[in-house]
Structure formats: structure tokens, C-alpha cells
Design an enzyme around this catalytic site. Structure first.
Site, PDB file in Angstrom:
ATOM      1  N   LYS A 120       0.796  -1.416   0.055  1.00  0.00           N
ATOM      2  CA  LYS A 120      -0.024  -0.069  -0.097  1.00  0.00           C
ATOM      3  C   LYS A 120       0.913   1.105   0.064  1.00  0.00           C
ATOM      4  O   LYS A 120       0.718   2.317  -0.723  1.00  0.00           O
ATOM      5  CB  LYS A 120      -1.007  -0.283   1.232  1.00  0.00           C
ATOM      6  CG  LYS A 120      -2.148  -0.932   1.198  1.00  0.00           C
ATOM      7  CD  LYS A 120      -2.723  -1.194   2.418  1.00  0.00           C
ATOM      8  CE  LYS A 120      -3.775  -2.208   2.138  1.00  0.00           C
ATOM      9  NZ  LYS A 120      -4.508  -2.821   3.259  1.00  0.00           N
ATOM     10  N   GLN A 126      -4.490  -1.212   9.463  1.00  0.00           N
ATOM     11  CA  GLN A 126      -4.415  -2.496   9.012  1.00  0.00           C
ATOM     12  C   GLN A 126      -5.060  -3.427   9.907  1.00  0.00           C
ATOM     13  O   GLN A 126      -4.675  -3.407  11.071  1.00  0.00           O
ATOM     14  CB  GLN A 126      -3.108  -2.661   8.686  1.00  0.00           C
ATOM     15  CG  GLN A 126      -2.998  -4.379   8.177  1.00  0.00           C
ATOM     16  CD  GLN A 126      -3.448  -4.125   6.537  1.00  0.00           C
ATOM     17  OE1 GLN A 126      -3.568  -3.321   5.766  1.00  0.00           O
ATOM     18  NE2 GLN A 126      -3.821  -5.409   6.101  1.00  0.00           N
ATOM     19  N   ASP A 164     -11.098   3.020   3.822  1.00  0.00           N
ATOM     20  CA  ASP A 164     -11.559   1.679   3.928  1.00  0.00           C
ATOM     21  C   ASP A 164     -12.984   1.423   3.722  1.00  0.00           C
ATOM     22  O   ASP A 164     -13.582   0.309   3.370  1.00  0.00           O
ATOM     23  CB  ASP A 164     -11.137   0.931   5.193  1.00  0.00           C
ATOM     24  CG  ASP A 164      -9.825   0.089   4.983  1.00  0.00           C
ATOM     25  OD1 ASP A 164      -9.486  -0.554   3.846  1.00  0.00           O
ATOM     26  OD2 ASP A 164      -9.050  -0.108   6.016  1.00  0.00           O
TER      27      ASP A 164
END
Ligand code: GUN
Length: 293
Positions: free
Chosen positions: A54, A98, A121
Site C-alpha cells: 500500500k 490494517q 476503507d
């Protein structure tokens, strides 16, 4: 094999090039590039790889990447404080924590602390609820990427029968909502579904996200169906080697599907590309236009 192969790697590359061009335009217009903060707690090896990918993708798109690595024994309070600081940092437009988080940390509380405008997200209740209500939201990256792949091979989805296998908050449920938005007739199957084979046989669009290697047999696929395999698992072969497989028997399914994603090289690359797209979208929505004189 008769099915068309859906090349997620190539689609993701095209999307990332488009985002990089849009980031340059954004920076020209506003004088700064969007920024994405990624928070990693502990050192789970898979999460380390995801985070590294990422960070690299963010920088390649011309955006600022901020990485926060917190020890596995960080307290929930310290993690929440870190999110608070990122929420109020004007150079950070997207925040990603994460998952999974270490035991003892309340994942829902952590996610809910992220400002919905920076929730790239799409996991907060605000963004989940807005998606469910058909309102503008930041959409979870994997389902958003899957939708792009489906539309790439099947632009007209109205009225088609769609089956999502797997009812997770990250993939299955938002996937169903996106398909509904396209006016498909949507079913969500899960571990207690009794007649999965029959459901699969009826599906024009089949999206599988269970994490169970090759659980969908080739013979279950409706002829001509579009098959999207979100799963990725490493399994042992008889010769002692290992290989990556999805949740669908790829070889068998390819005989009847109209189009199918490979594993790897299907959905995975699209997830990161959509994260970059969400970061740019979030930055655009956060732009403070100068006051008129
Ligand atoms: N862990 C596995 N997939 C994801 C994801 O899409 N977002 C976050 N934050 N963590 C993950």
C-alpha cells in the site's frame, strides 16, 4: 478453457495510471498532494506485506504516504490517540488501520474513531450506513474493485441474478449492496446456506469470498456466468510444493463460465488501486476552497 480471463492486474494498472494523472491535476490546482496514513499494529507477516504494498502504491501514485508502526502491546488508548492526531492533521486525507488488530483491542471502537471523511476503507458505520441507504460514501476497496471488474466484462447488469458467497462486513455485505445498486437481484449465501450448489447454478454473477480453498466446484457454475474469486489461500500439493488457489475450482469453472478472475492476478490488485482512488476522492471532498474576496 472457454471463459474469458478477467485480468485484474492490467485493469488495476490502468486505474493506477489514471489516478496518478488525477493526482498531478489535484496538486497543480491546490498546491499539495493527497496524503494517506497507514497504521500497523504489531508485525503480522501478511499485514506487513499488505502495508508495504500500500505504501509503495501510494508513493507511485504521487501521494504522500505516512506509516505508523505501533508495538503489538500498544494500548487501545494509545491507538485511539494516534487516530485522533491523524483525524486533525490537514496533510492526511485518508486513514487506514490494517486489520487484524491484536487481541484485547476493540476493533469496532478503533474503526469508529476514524473520521468518516478520512475512512478510505469504508468501514465506519457512517460509510456502511450511507452505502446501505444508497447515498454517497467511501466504498470498501475490495467490493468496489470487484464491481469495476464485473462492469469491464458485463456493462449491463440490470435484472441479472447475483450471488455473493460470504457475508463478511469487509467484502460480502458491501458487495451485495453494490450489486443491488446496479439493480441486480441479489442473494447472500453463507456457511449455513443449505442449497449452495443450486444457488450457484442460478447465478449470472457469482462473487465468492469465503477463504475456503476451491469450495465452489466447476460443475456448479451457470453456463456463461461471470465468476469473481476474492479468495486467496496457499495449499500443499501432492509433490510437496505449495500453490495459491482461490475459493473457486478455477480449471473446472473456466469450462462453463463466460468470464472468470484468476488467482492470483484477479481481485487482489484492484483492492489497492481502489484504496488510492478513495484517498483521492477523500482529498477532493476535504478541499477547503479559498474564501471569495
Ligand atoms: N486486512 C485485510 N484486508 C484489509 C482491508 O481491506 N483493510 C484493512 N484496513 N485491513 C485489511
Amino acid at each position: 478453457m472457454s471463459a474469458q480471463l478477467i485480468d485484474g492486474k492490467a485493469a488495476a494498472l490502468r486505474l493506477r495510471e489514471q489516478i496518478a494523472a488525477d493526482v498531478r491535476d489535484f496538486a497543480d490546482q491546490f498546491g499539495y498532494a493527497p496524503g494517506l496514513a497507514v497504521v500497523l499494529v504489531g508485525s503480522d507477516p501478511a499485514s506487513e506485506v499488505y502495508v508495504r504494498n500500500k505504501v509503495i502504491a501510494t508513493e507511485e501514485a504521487g501521494m504522500h504516504s505516512f506509516e505508523f508502526r505501533l508495538p503489538v502491546d500498544v494500548t487501545e488508548g494509545e491507538l485511539l490517540n494516534c487516530i485522533d492526531r491523524l483525524n486533525s492533521d490537514p496533510t492526511v486525507h485518508g486513514i487506514l488501520v490494517q486489520l487484524p488488530l491484536p487481541k484485547g483491542i476493540d476493533v469496532s471502537r478503533v474503526i469508529e474513531r476514524i473520521s468518516p471523511t478520512k475512512d478510505v476503507d469504508g468501514f465506519t458505520i457512517t460509510n456502511t450506513g450511507r452505502l446501505a441507504a444508497g447515498l454517497e460514501s467511501l466504498e470498501p476497496c475490495t467490493p468496489a474493485g470487484v464491481m469495476m471488474l464485473i462492469k469491464g466484462v458485463r456493462p449491463e447488469l440490470v435484472g441479472l441474478s447475483a450471488l455473493v458467497v460470504g457475508a463478511s462486513n469487509i467484502v460480502g455485505k458491501p458487495m451485495a449492496r453494490l450489486l443491488l445498486k446496479e439493480r441486480c437481484t441479489v442473494t447472500i449465501a453463507h456457511s449455513k446456506t443449505i442449497d449452495l450448489r443450486e444457488r450457484c447454478r442460478e447465478a449470472d454473477i457469482l462473487v465468492v469470498a469465503t477463504g475456503v480453498p476451491e469450495m465452489i466446484s466447476g460443475g456448479w457454475i451457470k453456463p456463461g456466468a461471470t465468476v469473481i474469486d476474492v479468495g486467496i489461500s496457499r495449499i500443499s500439493c501432492e509433490d510437496g510444493r505449495t500453490r495459491l488457489v482461490g475459493d473457486v475450482d478455477f480449471v473446472g469453472a473456466s469450462k462453463s463460465a463466460g468470464a472468470i478472475t484468476p488467482v492470483p492476478g484477479g481481485v487482489g490488485p484492484m483492492t489497492i488501486a481502489c484504496l488510492l482512488a478513495n484517498t483521492l476522492t477523500a482529498a477532493k471532498r476535504q478541499v477547503q476552497l479559498p474564501a471569495a474576496e
